[in-house]
Design a protein around this motif. Structure first.
Motif, PDB file in Angstrom:
ATOM      1  N   LEU A   1      32.070 100.496 -23.573  1.00  0.00           N
ATOM      2  CA  LEU A   1      32.881  99.901 -24.650  1.00  0.00           C
ATOM      3  C   LEU A   1      32.216  98.665 -25.247  1.00  0.00           C
ATOM      4  O   LEU A   1      32.222  98.470 -26.464  1.00  0.00           O
ATOM      5  CB  LEU A   1      34.266  99.543 -24.117  1.00  0.00           C
ATOM      6  CG  LEU A   1      35.223 100.720 -23.888  1.00  0.00           C
ATOM      7  CD1 LEU A   1      36.514 100.247 -23.242  1.00  0.00           C
ATOM      8  CD2 LEU A   1      35.527 101.419 -25.220  1.00  0.00           C
ATOM      9  N   VAL A   2      31.655  97.817 -24.386  1.00  0.00           N
ATOM     10  CA  VAL A   2      30.964  96.613 -24.881  1.00  0.00           C
ATOM     11  C   VAL A   2      29.781  97.002 -25.766  1.00  0.00           C
ATOM     12  O   VAL A   2      29.559  96.429 -26.839  1.00  0.00           O
ATOM     13  CB  VAL A   2      30.507  95.725 -23.700  1.00  0.00           C
ATOM     14  CG1 VAL A   2      29.570  94.619 -24.203  1.00  0.00           C
ATOM     15  CG2 VAL A   2      31.713  95.109 -23.005  1.00  0.00           C
ATOM     16  N   ALA A   3      29.020  97.997 -25.295  1.00  0.00           N
ATOM     17  CA  ALA A   3      27.873  98.450 -26.082  1.00  0.00           C
ATOM     18  C   ALA A   3      28.315  99.034 -27.421  1.00  0.00           C
ATOM     19  O   ALA A   3      27.712  98.765 -28.466  1.00  0.00           O
ATOM     20  CB  ALA A   3      27.073  99.486 -25.289  1.00  0.00           C
ATOM     21  N   LEU A   4      29.397  99.842 -27.378  1.00  0.00           N
ATOM     22  CA  LEU A   4      29.902 100.426 -28.622  1.00  0.00           C
ATOM     23  C   LEU A   4      30.367  99.352 -29.592  1.00  0.00           C
ATOM     24  O   LEU A   4      30.080  99.405 -30.794  1.00  0.00           O
ATOM     25  CB  LEU A   4      31.065 101.386 -28.315  1.00  0.00           C
ATOM     26  CG  LEU A   4      30.699 102.731 -27.694  1.00  0.00           C
ATOM     27  CD1 LEU A   4      31.967 103.474 -27.281  1.00  0.00           C
ATOM     28  CD2 LEU A   4      29.891 103.568 -28.677  1.00  0.00           C
TER      29      LEU A   4
ATOM     30  N   ALA B   1      17.948  98.017 -29.575  1.00  0.00           N
ATOM     31  CA  ALA B   1      18.040  97.065 -28.467  1.00  0.00           C
ATOM     32  C   ALA B   1      19.385  97.194 -27.757  1.00  0.00           C
ATOM     33  O   ALA B   1      19.455  97.182 -26.509  1.00  0.00           O
ATOM     34  CB  ALA B   1      17.845  95.645 -28.987  1.00  0.00           C
ATOM     35  N   ILE B   2      20.467  97.333 -28.519  1.00  0.00           N
ATOM     36  CA  ILE B   2      21.803  97.458 -27.918  1.00  0.00           C
ATOM     37  C   ILE B   2      21.906  98.733 -27.087  1.00  0.00           C
ATOM     38  O   ILE B   2      22.417  98.731 -25.956  1.00  0.00           O
ATOM     39  CB  ILE B   2      22.881  97.433 -29.030  1.00  0.00           C
ATOM     40  CG1 ILE B   2      22.930  96.045 -29.671  1.00  0.00           C
ATOM     41  CG2 ILE B   2      24.247  97.811 -28.466  1.00  0.00           C
ATOM     42  CD1 ILE B   2      23.771  95.981 -30.928  1.00  0.00           C
TER      43      ILE B   2
ATOM     44  N   ALA C   1      21.944  99.547 -18.143  1.00  0.00           N
ATOM     45  CA  ALA C   1      23.038  99.046 -17.304  1.00  0.00           C
ATOM     46  C   ALA C   1      23.821 100.197 -16.680  1.00  0.00           C
ATOM     47  O   ALA C   1      24.177 100.149 -15.479  1.00  0.00           O
ATOM     48  CB  ALA C   1      23.970  98.160 -18.145  1.00  0.00           C
ATOM     49  N   ILE C   2      24.093 101.235 -17.473  1.00  0.00           N
ATOM     50  CA  ILE C   2      24.836 102.395 -16.971  1.00  0.00           C
ATOM     51  C   ILE C   2      24.066 103.081 -15.846  1.00  0.00           C
ATOM     52  O   ILE C   2      24.620 103.424 -14.779  1.00  0.00           O
ATOM     53  CB  ILE C   2      25.122 103.387 -18.116  1.00  0.00           C
ATOM     54  CG1 ILE C   2      26.202 102.842 -19.059  1.00  0.00           C
ATOM     55  CG2 ILE C   2      25.526 104.758 -17.580  1.00  0.00           C
ATOM     56  CD1 ILE C   2      27.606 102.911 -18.512  1.00  0.00           C
TER      57      ILE C   2
ATOM     58  N   LEU D   1      25.965 110.839 -25.792  1.00  0.00           N
ATOM     59  CA  LEU D   1      26.726 109.826 -26.531  1.00  0.00           C
ATOM     60  C   LEU D   1      25.847 108.992 -27.435  1.00  0.00           C
ATOM     61  O   LEU D   1      26.166 108.763 -28.604  1.00  0.00           O
ATOM     62  CB  LEU D   1      27.444 108.927 -25.517  1.00  0.00           C
ATOM     63  CG  LEU D   1      28.584 108.052 -26.061  1.00  0.00           C
ATOM     64  CD1 LEU D   1      29.702 108.911 -26.594  1.00  0.00           C
ATOM     65  CD2 LEU D   1      29.095 107.131 -24.952  1.00  0.00           C
ATOM     66  N   TYR D   2      24.721 108.550 -26.924  1.00  0.00           N
ATOM     67  CA  TYR D   2      23.912 107.582 -27.663  1.00  0.00           C
ATOM     68  C   TYR D   2      22.936 108.205 -28.650  1.00  0.00           C
ATOM     69  O   TYR D   2      22.481 107.533 -29.573  1.00  0.00           O
ATOM     70  CB  TYR D   2      23.169 106.660 -26.688  1.00  0.00           C
ATOM     71  CG  TYR D   2      24.078 105.623 -26.084  1.00  0.00           C
ATOM     72  CD1 TYR D   2      24.717 104.688 -26.888  1.00  0.00           C
ATOM     73  CD2 TYR D   2      24.310 105.577 -24.711  1.00  0.00           C
ATOM     74  CE1 TYR D   2      25.562 103.735 -26.336  1.00  0.00           C
ATOM     75  CE2 TYR D   2      25.153 104.629 -24.150  1.00  0.00           C
ATOM     76  CZ  TYR D   2      25.782 103.713 -24.970  1.00  0.00           C
ATOM     77  OH  TYR D   2      26.619 102.781 -24.442  1.00  0.00           O
TER      78      TYR D   2
END
Length: 605
Positions: A179-182, A264-265, A272-273, A301-302
């Motif tokens: 969620l933070v990344a999104l 980068a994000i 991290a995941i 997802l990404y």
């Protein structure tokens, strides 16, 4: 309506009614979309079970049972893969009709609306830039729908499903990191893209201006050649393109900043995941299958999320393109039919200008207290120097402009033109204009335009009456000869005769001849004048003329000067009055006498 009054969400709201015309197709497409994403999310779940089953086999336990389960899982894996493709294609198959129908209906509505706007609007707008706005807007509709249904919405559905599975199966940190990344990704993409949208709008404006200059220059090809200004026109065009280039470079370089931040994000989030998953496998709280599942989810997802920034930019660009088209669609109709306006009922076709005042601009009045009648079946001529307001009378009679309240009225058979339907009014009037503009099509098409339902025999008969049939028959392709852009392949006289034939084919109750023979030689003019006299018999006719010899037989002659009627009467009465008309007559007769010897000398040579 200014651009600040019409932004992204209003543009989307304006588009939705066109899409919801096919509600069942939209609903079915959304159902297929959800089914495709469920199948797609099921693929990593099945893969987790396969990996965990193989782990059991490798550890030496329940080998026979595990192989049977794995075989079933492999079949399920293949079914999920192919289901994703099938449901995706079904979605596109169902929704294609919706998208293309919306593009067609919007383009048609804009096209019709532009034809309904007043002449003032079209005189103040550059056609080249306007057509480019419509072209980009239509393309923007297709792009917006495609990006939204085929990319953005599926990605949102997939994100929702993945987050739900992660929250159900694993600890909360997987959901938090995602969620933070999104959130970071979306905020960064939106902020930078909003900044870049200004560059896109600048590019659109400059592109339209460059296109206007190019089209205007090409339409005036002969004028450019007359004065040898090819290089001057090229420099003007290059100046516009240079400014466009500057905006385009800014747009492209700012794209690099956007892409770097997005990458980068994503890289930080995936790292991290995977770190959390690796720790879980190491401490025994997760299996290798779980690690594979999380990794597959992040990839699924990404990868689309990586393109989400590009898609958002494209959507914003599509909205910017559509914005200009919808602004055109909401352009106010200066001349509009009143609600429930009846059609014009022509009984005798009497025309009455009843104390008409008119101004194109508030500070520049053109007509002052114009008051005269064209009796049914009679011929009235209006003469005067250039700029006296003669052609404005024809524009008002055609209702290209409306007379302002308090500025008098124009009536046909007692009916105020402002109170009747424009289409019925224009069906009752035919015109041969001074400046004849033809479609870039065949001679036959341009004549038949007067009555698109006319037979070929009627078209040829009209051409004969306009004294152009014999000329057409000498051409290699006869009536199928192309006339070129704006009719430039024909001479001025030939174009005017086509215009006369077109008006004759329409066979209206009222005829307007606005310098109808101004581009013809004397011999052809006399031949056509005889035909025009026959046409005018028992038909209400308004003749706007500069050459007085062509209207000497009119039942009434109106003499205008600086927007006012200064004299009226028959040819004989006006000559006897020794006023404006008599002086104009004397000057024209003197000019013709001086020109006659030179013409005879040229003929003899």
């Amino acid at each position: 309506m200014t651009r600040t009054q019409f932004g992204g969400w209003p543009t989307i709201r304006a588009l939705l009614p066109y899409l919801f015309e096919y509600k069942w197709r939209v609903a079915l497409a959304l159902a297929f979309l959800v089914a495709a994403k469920l199948a797609n999310v099921g693929v990593p779940l099945i893969m987790k079970q396969i990996v965990d089953g193989l782990g059991v086999v490798l550890s030496g336990g329940r080998e026979q049972l595990a192989f049977g389960v794995i075989a079933g899982l492999l079949l399920a894996y293949g079914a999920a893969r192919i289901s994703t493709t099938v449901f995706t294609e079904l979605r596109e198959f169902v929704f294609a009709k919706v998208t293309q129908s919306a593009v067609r209906r919007i383009a048609l509505e804009v096209f019709r609306h532009l034809h309904s706007l007043s002449l003032r609007f079209h005189l103040n707008r550059a056609t080249g830039g306007m057509t480019r706005d419509i072209e980009r807007g239509s393309r923007g509709v297709s792009s917006l729908v495609s990006y939204t249904l085929y990319s953005i919405l599926p990605t949102i559905v997939e994100i929702t499903l993945v987050l739900s599975i992660l929250a159900w199966m694993y600890d909360v940190w997987f959901v938090v990191i995602t969620l933070v990344a999104l959130a970071a990704y979306i905020v960064w993409s939106v902020a930078v893209t909003e900044w870049r949208t200004g560059f896109r709008r600048a590019m659109n404006d400059l592109d339209s201006k460059a296109n206007v200059r190019a089209i205007d220059s090409l339409l005036n090809y002969e004028t450019v050649k007359y004065f040898g200004n090819e290089e001057y026109e090229a420099k003007r065009y290059d100046q516009s393109m240079a400014r466009w280039e500057e905006a385009a470079v800014k747009s492209q370089t700012s794209l690099s900043l956007l892409n770097t931040g997005q990458s980068a994000i994503i890289a930080l989030a995936v790292t991290a995941i995977m770190w959390r998953a690796t720790v879980g496998v190491a401490d025994g709280s997760m299996t290798l299958g779980d690690l594979v599942l999380v990794n597959a989810f992040m990839i699924q997802l990404y990868i689309p999320l990586n393109f989400l920034g590009v898609l958002y930019r494209e959507i914003k660009q599509s909205l910017a393109d559509m914005e200009r088209m919808f602004i055109l669609l909401r352009e106010n109709r200066e001349v509009a039919d009143r609600p429930g306006a009846p059609p014009l009922a022509v009984t005798g076709a009497e025309i009455r200008f009843d104390h008409v005042d008119f101004s194109y601009e508030a500070n520049r009045q053109i007509l002052f207290d114009i008051d005269f009648v064209v009796p049914a079946g009679r011929k009235v001529a209006v003469v005067g120097h250039s700029g006296s307001g003669k052609s404005t009378l024809a524009r008002l009679l055609y209702r290209f402009y409306d007379v302002a309240p308090g500025g008098g009225a124009i009536r046909i058979d007692g009916q105020d033109l402002r109170a009747v339907q424009q289409a019925s009014l224009r069906r009752a009037i035919g015109i041969v204009p001074q400046d004849t503009v033809l479609f870039n099509d065949t001679i036959y098409y341009n004549i038949a335009y007067g009555d698109t339902a006319a037979s070929r025999e009627q078209v040829v008969a009209a051409a004969r009456m306009a004294a152009i049939h014999d000329f057409v028959e000498t051409l290699p392709e006869k009536y199928d000869t192309m006339v070129g852009e704006r009719g430039l392949k024909l001479s001025g006289g030939e174009k005017q005769r086509v215009a006369i034939a077109r008006a004759l084919l329409k066979n209206p109750a009222i005829m307007i001849f606005d310098e109808a023979t101004s581009a013809l030689d004397s011999q052809t003019e006399k031949a056509i004048q005889a035909e025009l006299a026959k046409i005018a018999e028992n038909r209400t006719t308004l003749v706007i003329a500069h050459r007085l010899s062509t209207i000497a037989d009119a039942d009434l002659i109106i003499v205008m000067d600086r927007g006012r009627i200064v004299e009226r009467g028959t040819h004989a009465e006006l000559l006897a009055g020794n006023g404006h008309y008599a002086r104009m007559w004397a000057l024209q007769q003197e000019g013709e006498e001086e020109a006659a010897p030179a013409a005879r000398e040229r003929y003899a040579a």
